[in-house]
Design a protein around this motif. Structure first.
Motif, PDB file in Angstrom:
ATOM      1  N   GLY A 200       0.803  -1.213   0.000  1.00 38.51           N
ATOM      2  CA  GLY A 200       0.000   0.000   0.000  1.00 38.51           C
ATOM      3  C   GLY A 200       0.835   1.261   0.000  1.00 38.51           C
ATOM      4  O   GLY A 200       2.063   1.230   0.117  1.00 38.51           O
ATOM      5  N   LEU A 201       0.145   2.377  -0.147  1.00 41.27           N
ATOM      6  CA  LEU A 201       0.747   3.701  -0.077  1.00 41.27           C
ATOM      7  C   LEU A 201      -0.001   4.518   0.958  1.00 41.27           C
ATOM      8  O   LEU A 201      -1.233   4.530   0.972  1.00 41.27           O
ATOM      9  CB  LEU A 201       0.655   4.413  -1.431  1.00 41.27           C
ATOM     10  N   ASP A 202       0.733   5.185   1.843  1.00 37.32           N
ATOM     11  CA  ASP A 202       0.121   6.165   2.733  1.00 37.32           C
ATOM     12  C   ASP A 202       0.143   7.503   2.018  1.00 37.32           C
ATOM     13  O   ASP A 202       1.218   8.002   1.636  1.00 37.32           O
ATOM     14  CB  ASP A 202       0.888   6.249   4.059  1.00 37.32           C
ATOM     15  N   LEU A 203      -1.024   8.076   1.817  1.00 39.65           N
ATOM     16  CA  LEU A 203      -1.159   9.331   1.081  1.00 39.65           C
ATOM     17  C   LEU A 203      -1.464  10.474   2.041  1.00 39.65           C
ATOM     18  O   LEU A 203      -2.271  10.331   2.957  1.00 39.65           O
ATOM     19  CB  LEU A 203      -2.273   9.219   0.043  1.00 39.65           C
ATOM     20  N   ARG A 204      -0.804  11.605   1.787  1.00 35.77           N
ATOM     21  CA  ARG A 204      -1.034  12.802   2.592  1.00 35.77           C
ATOM     22  C   ARG A 204      -1.813  13.817   1.767  1.00 35.77           C
ATOM     23  O   ARG A 204      -1.411  14.180   0.650  1.00 35.77           O
ATOM     24  CB  ARG A 204       0.292  13.416   3.036  1.00 35.77           C
ATOM     25  N   ASP A 205      -2.937  14.270   2.298  1.00 36.99           N
ATOM     26  CA  ASP A 205      -3.706  15.342   1.660  1.00 36.99           C
ATOM     27  C   ASP A 205      -2.920  16.638   1.834  1.00 36.99           C
ATOM     28  O   ASP A 205      -2.657  17.063   2.967  1.00 36.99           O
ATOM     29  CB  ASP A 205      -5.091  15.458   2.299  1.00 36.99           C
ATOM     30  N   VAL A 206      -2.506  17.260   0.734  1.00 34.99           N
ATOM     31  CA  VAL A 206      -1.652  18.449   0.823  1.00 34.99           C
ATOM     32  C   VAL A 206      -2.396  19.655   1.383  1.00 34.99           C
ATOM     33  O   VAL A 206      -1.769  20.633   1.802  1.00 34.99           O
ATOM     34  CB  VAL A 206      -1.053  18.790  -0.562  1.00 34.99           C
ATOM     35  N   ARG A 207      -3.718  19.605   1.453  1.00 33.23           N
ATOM     36  CA  ARG A 207      -4.484  20.721   1.993  1.00 33.23           C
ATOM     37  C   ARG A 207      -4.687  20.581   3.499  1.00 33.23           C
ATOM     38  O   ARG A 207      -4.607  21.571   4.233  1.00 33.23           O
ATOM     39  CB  ARG A 207      -5.854  20.804   1.304  1.00 33.23           C
ATOM     40  N   THR A 208      -4.922  19.365   3.953  1.00 26.39           N
ATOM     41  CA  THR A 208      -5.255  19.164   5.369  1.00 26.39           C
ATOM     42  C   THR A 208      -4.179  18.423   6.148  1.00 26.39           C
ATOM     43  O   THR A 208      -4.177  18.454   7.377  1.00 26.39           O
ATOM     44  CB  THR A 208      -6.565  18.362   5.491  1.00 26.39           C
ATOM     45  N   GLY A 209      -3.301  17.721   5.446  1.00 27.32           N
ATOM     46  CA  GLY A 209      -2.290  16.910   6.121  1.00 27.32           C
ATOM     47  C   GLY A 209      -2.778  15.541   6.548  1.00 27.32           C
ATOM     48  O   GLY A 209      -2.018  14.743   7.101  1.00 27.32           O
ATOM     49  N   ALA A 210      -4.058  15.248   6.310  1.00 28.31           N
ATOM     50  CA  ALA A 210      -4.620  13.961   6.710  1.00 28.31           C
ATOM     51  C   ALA A 210      -3.978  12.823   5.921  1.00 28.31           C
ATOM     52  O   ALA A 210      -3.687  12.958   4.734  1.00 28.31           O
ATOM     53  CB  ALA A 210      -6.132  13.972   6.487  1.00 28.31           C
ATOM     54  N   ILE A 211      -3.769  11.699   6.592  1.00 25.32           N
ATOM     55  CA  ILE A 211      -3.151  10.521   5.989  1.00 25.32           C
ATOM     56  C   ILE A 211      -4.213   9.459   5.730  1.00 25.32           C
ATOM     57  O   ILE A 211      -5.044   9.171   6.589  1.00 25.32           O
ATOM     58  CB  ILE A 211      -2.053   9.935   6.890  1.00 25.32           C
ATOM     59  N   SER A 212      -4.162   8.880   4.534  1.00 23.47           N
ATOM     60  CA  SER A 212      -5.068   7.779   4.196  1.00 23.47           C
ATOM     61  C   SER A 212      -4.255   6.670   3.540  1.00 23.47           C
ATOM     62  O   SER A 212      -3.187   6.910   2.990  1.00 23.47           O
ATOM     63  CB  SER A 212      -6.183   8.260   3.260  1.00 23.47           C
ATOM     64  N   ARG A 213      -4.767   5.450   3.592  1.00 19.51           N
ATOM     65  CA  ARG A 213      -4.063   4.290   3.046  1.00 19.51           C
ATOM     66  C   ARG A 213      -4.723   3.849   1.735  1.00 19.51           C
ATOM     67  O   ARG A 213      -5.942   3.665   1.672  1.00 19.51           O
ATOM     68  CB  ARG A 213      -4.084   3.155   4.075  1.00 19.51           C
TER      69      ARG A 213
END
Length: 322
Positions: free
Chosen positions: A220-233
């Motif tokens: 998998g990849l952990d993705l960072r939302d560049v607007r909020t900083g939230a991390i999703s898988r």
């Protein structure tokens, strides 16, 4: 005392393009010298499984293929020098090049096969997962992910082209881009958005390549939302970094014509550069295909172009002497 090596044909680079040029030049009696550079064998020395090089029924190893090509080049009369060229002078003939070792190389013709390096994100986890699910070449490695989930990272032409290519192997392709629009040409974007097997995740960047399983592989990849900083898988089996390449042309800036992306410009249908007697082959002049077999093909072309150039020069000299 400064060491000087003189040759009719000097090859810079020892990947598939440079070694093929050397093989053809040696067989033509040109006694080529290959300066191997900082990565002898080129990018294939960092590639494990190679399935698409013609002539091999089974999977072969990239380093082994390059060792065999070098052995063939040596067998037919190529001389190899372990050095890195730091300066070139095309203002005089023979051309004059200076190595980091202090050695001076002079040559009647020059074949440039210095290649290009893929740009990576620079994450430690990305480095760790290279060859285990992280790749920078969909056309090289996409076959290994047939029927699996894959992601492409980037937003330019290369990223969109690789996402579209991967649909030949996967029904589940995700394009990840840190902005809210793509930089790719509109016709490519239209094809991407119309394809039912591709989805796009906007405003996101890769924070981590996630490993798992035995043997270890990308899960998998952990993705960072560049607007909020939230991390999703995002669960994927393969991730293709497609943010461009760096052609190794810094040495030739201001000395040879380069295109807008920094690749050496050559005449259509040949390997001739803007300087007579200088030829370019492989990834240093090819930003479209970037395959070992196409690099080897242009290496053959460069050697033949150089041989014809020298023959024409010698004919002119004979005529002038009569």
């Amino acid at each position: 005392m400064t060491k000087t090596i003189s040759t009719r044909l000097l090859v810079l680079g020892s990947g598939p393009a440079g070694l093929t040029a050397a093989i053809y030049a040696a067989r033509a009696g040109m006694s080529p010298v290959v300066v191997q550079g900082i990565q002898p064998g080129g990018q294939l020395t960092t590639t494990t499984d190679v399935e698409n090089y013609p002539g091999f029924r089974d999977v072969i190893q990239g380093p082994w293929l390059m060792e065999e090509m070098q052995a063939q080049a040596e067998h037919v009369g190529t001389r190899f020098e372990w050095d890195h060229i730091s300066d070139v002078d095309f203002s005089q003939r023979p051309f004059r090049l200076t190595g980091d070792s202090g050695t001076i190389y002079t040559c009647d013709t020059l074949v440039i096969a210095t290649g290009a390096q893929a740009k990576w994100l620079g994450l430690p986890s990305e480095e760790h997962m290279k060859g285990k699910g992280a790749s920078a070449c969909a056309t090289c490695d996409g076959f290994f992910y047939r029927g699996k989930k894959v992601a492409v990272i980037g937003g330019g032409n290369t990223a969109v082209e690789e996402a579209l290519y991967l649909t030949n192997h996967s029904h589940d392709v995700t394009l990840i881009h840190r902005r809210d629009s793509l930089r790719a040409e509109k016709i490519l974007q239209d094809r991407l958005f119309a394809h039912p097997g591709i989805k796009v995740i906007w405003h996101s960047e890769v924070a981590e390549f996630v490993a798992g399983g035995t043997p270890e592989a990308l899960v998998g990849l952990d993705l960072r939302d560049v607007r909020t900083g939230a991390i999703s898988r995002l669960e994927v089996d393969g991730a293709f970094v497609a943010i461009g390449h760096h052609p190794a042309t810094e040495l030739f800036t201001g000395k040879l014509d380069l295109d807008s992306d920094g690749y050496i410009a050559v005449e259509t249908g040949s390997t001739r550069t803007s300087v007579e007697g200088v030829f370019a082959c492989g990834d240093v002049m090819d930003k479209l295909y970037r395959q070992a077999v196409t690099a080897a093909g242009t290496g053959c072309m460069a050697a033949l172009d150089a041989e014809r150039f020298l023959a024409a020069q010698e004919f002119e000299q004979l005529q002038a002497a009569e």
